[in-house]
Enzyme design. Structure first.
Site, mmCIF file in Angstrom:
data_model
loop_
_atom_site.group_PDB
_atom_site.id
_atom_site.type_symbol
_atom_site.label_atom_id
_atom_site.label_comp_id
_atom_site.label_asym_id
_atom_site.label_seq_id
_atom_site.Cartn_x
_atom_site.Cartn_y
_atom_site.Cartn_z
ATOM 1 N N SER A 101 -1.117 -7.689 -1.146
ATOM 2 C CA SER A 101 0.132 -7.305 -1.803
ATOM 3 C C SER A 101 1.219 -6.925 -0.804
ATOM 4 O O SER A 101 2.408 -7.127 -1.054
ATOM 5 C CB SER A 101 -0.117 -6.145 -2.770
ATOM 6 O OG SER A 101 -0.878 -6.627 -3.851
ATOM 7 N N PHE A 102 0.800 -6.350 0.329
ATOM 8 C CA PHE A 102 1.819 -5.937 1.299
ATOM 9 C C PHE A 102 2.650 -7.131 1.780
ATOM 10 O O PHE A 102 3.834 -6.975 2.103
ATOM 11 C CB PHE A 102 1.152 -5.234 2.501
ATOM 12 C CG PHE A 102 2.122 -4.443 3.320
ATOM 13 C CD1 PHE A 102 2.648 -3.257 2.830
ATOM 14 C CD2 PHE A 102 2.531 -4.882 4.575
ATOM 15 C CE1 PHE A 102 3.571 -2.530 3.573
ATOM 16 C CE2 PHE A 102 3.444 -4.164 5.320
ATOM 17 C CZ PHE A 102 3.962 -2.982 4.815
ATOM 18 N N CYS A 125 -2.181 -7.005 -7.131
ATOM 19 C CA CYS A 125 -2.924 -5.923 -7.790
ATOM 20 C C CYS A 125 -3.470 -4.993 -6.717
ATOM 21 O O CYS A 125 -4.236 -5.426 -5.849
ATOM 22 C CB CYS A 125 -4.069 -6.518 -8.603
ATOM 23 S SG CYS A 125 -5.197 -5.273 -9.234
ATOM 24 N N HIS A 129 -4.132 4.906 1.396
ATOM 25 C CA HIS A 129 -3.668 3.542 1.648
ATOM 26 C C HIS A 129 -2.928 2.961 0.440
ATOM 27 O O HIS A 129 -1.877 2.333 0.563
ATOM 28 C CB HIS A 129 -4.888 2.670 1.967
ATOM 29 C CG HIS A 129 -4.574 1.417 2.696
ATOM 30 N ND1 HIS A 129 -4.227 1.380 4.019
ATOM 31 C CD2 HIS A 129 -4.542 0.125 2.282
ATOM 32 C CE1 HIS A 129 -4.005 0.139 4.390
ATOM 33 N NE2 HIS A 129 -4.185 -0.645 3.348
ATOM 34 N N TYR A 153 8.986 -8.072 -10.493
ATOM 35 C CA TYR A 153 7.952 -7.218 -9.898
ATOM 36 C C TYR A 153 6.668 -7.233 -10.735
ATOM 37 O O TYR A 153 6.562 -6.519 -11.720
ATOM 38 C CB TYR A 153 8.554 -5.812 -9.824
ATOM 39 C CG TYR A 153 7.691 -4.720 -9.291
ATOM 40 C CD1 TYR A 153 7.559 -4.517 -7.920
ATOM 41 C CD2 TYR A 153 7.045 -3.838 -10.153
ATOM 42 C CE1 TYR A 153 6.805 -3.468 -7.434
ATOM 43 C CE2 TYR A 153 6.285 -2.793 -9.674
ATOM 44 C CZ TYR A 153 6.167 -2.615 -8.317
ATOM 45 O OH TYR A 153 5.418 -1.584 -7.829
#
Ligand code: DLZ
Length: 158
Positions: free
Chosen positions: A65-66, A89, A97, A122
């Site tokens: 996701s990052f 997710c 984290h 988003y």
């Protein structure tokens, strides 16, 4: 947010513009791929339900996701897209984290929306456990992917 009162896949079909002339980019994270794959299925199915042609839906994957922010930024450089959807997710673990990733993605996407011309939708599930993620990716609370597709069409029209 999905609640007992709001099902993620419930919406007024007639209030969604026709998407037959629209083109979408989708960036999807590989982490928790059982969940993100279901989000992707929902988003693609819903875009097509509103007339979007399969060849006008462009899907790219990123590791986690990052990396969604970078992926979305690259896609917003392509004038051909009417909107970009990110799907990921993040499931809470034992360390902080989770908070850093969720905040990084949220601020990153907000910044993109404030600085680029193409809307970025988003679709990040941020859940306490796997069950909550399943409930929101085609389970009892609907599919966040459906919701993102509807929002992408509306924002493309905007
Ligand atoms: C490292 C990590 C962890 C612990 N958890 C998740 C997660 O629940 N969901 C997700 O999409 N990605 C996770 N990642 C990977 C990070 O998003 C990222 O890919 C790595 O930190 C490399 O930048």
């Amino acid at each position: 947010m999905a609640t007992a009162l709001h099902h993620l896949s419930d919406y007024d079909f007639d209030k969604v513009p026709d998407a037959s002339n629209m083109c979408f980019g989708i960036v999807v994270a590989e982490w928790n791929k059982e969940i993100t794959g279901a989000l992707l299925d929902g988003a693609v199915r819903t875009l097509q339900k509103h007339g979007c042609l399969p060849e006008n839906i462009h899907v790219k994957t990123v590791p986690g996701s990052f990396e969604l922010v970078y992926g979305a930024q690259q896609m917003t450089k392509n004038d051909g897209f009417d909107a970009v959807i990110i799907l990921g997710c993040v499931i809470k673990g034992e360390t902080p984290h989770f908070d850093y990733i969720c905040q990084g993605v949220t601020y990153g996407i907000a910044r993109l929306n404030a600085s680029q011309n193409i809307p970025v939708i988003y679709g990040l599930l941020t859940t306490n456990d796997f069950q909550q993620a399943q409930d929101r990716s085609g389970g009892k609370l609907g599919n966040k992917g459906d919701e993102c597709a509807v929002d992408a069409i509306k924002m493309a029209k905007f």
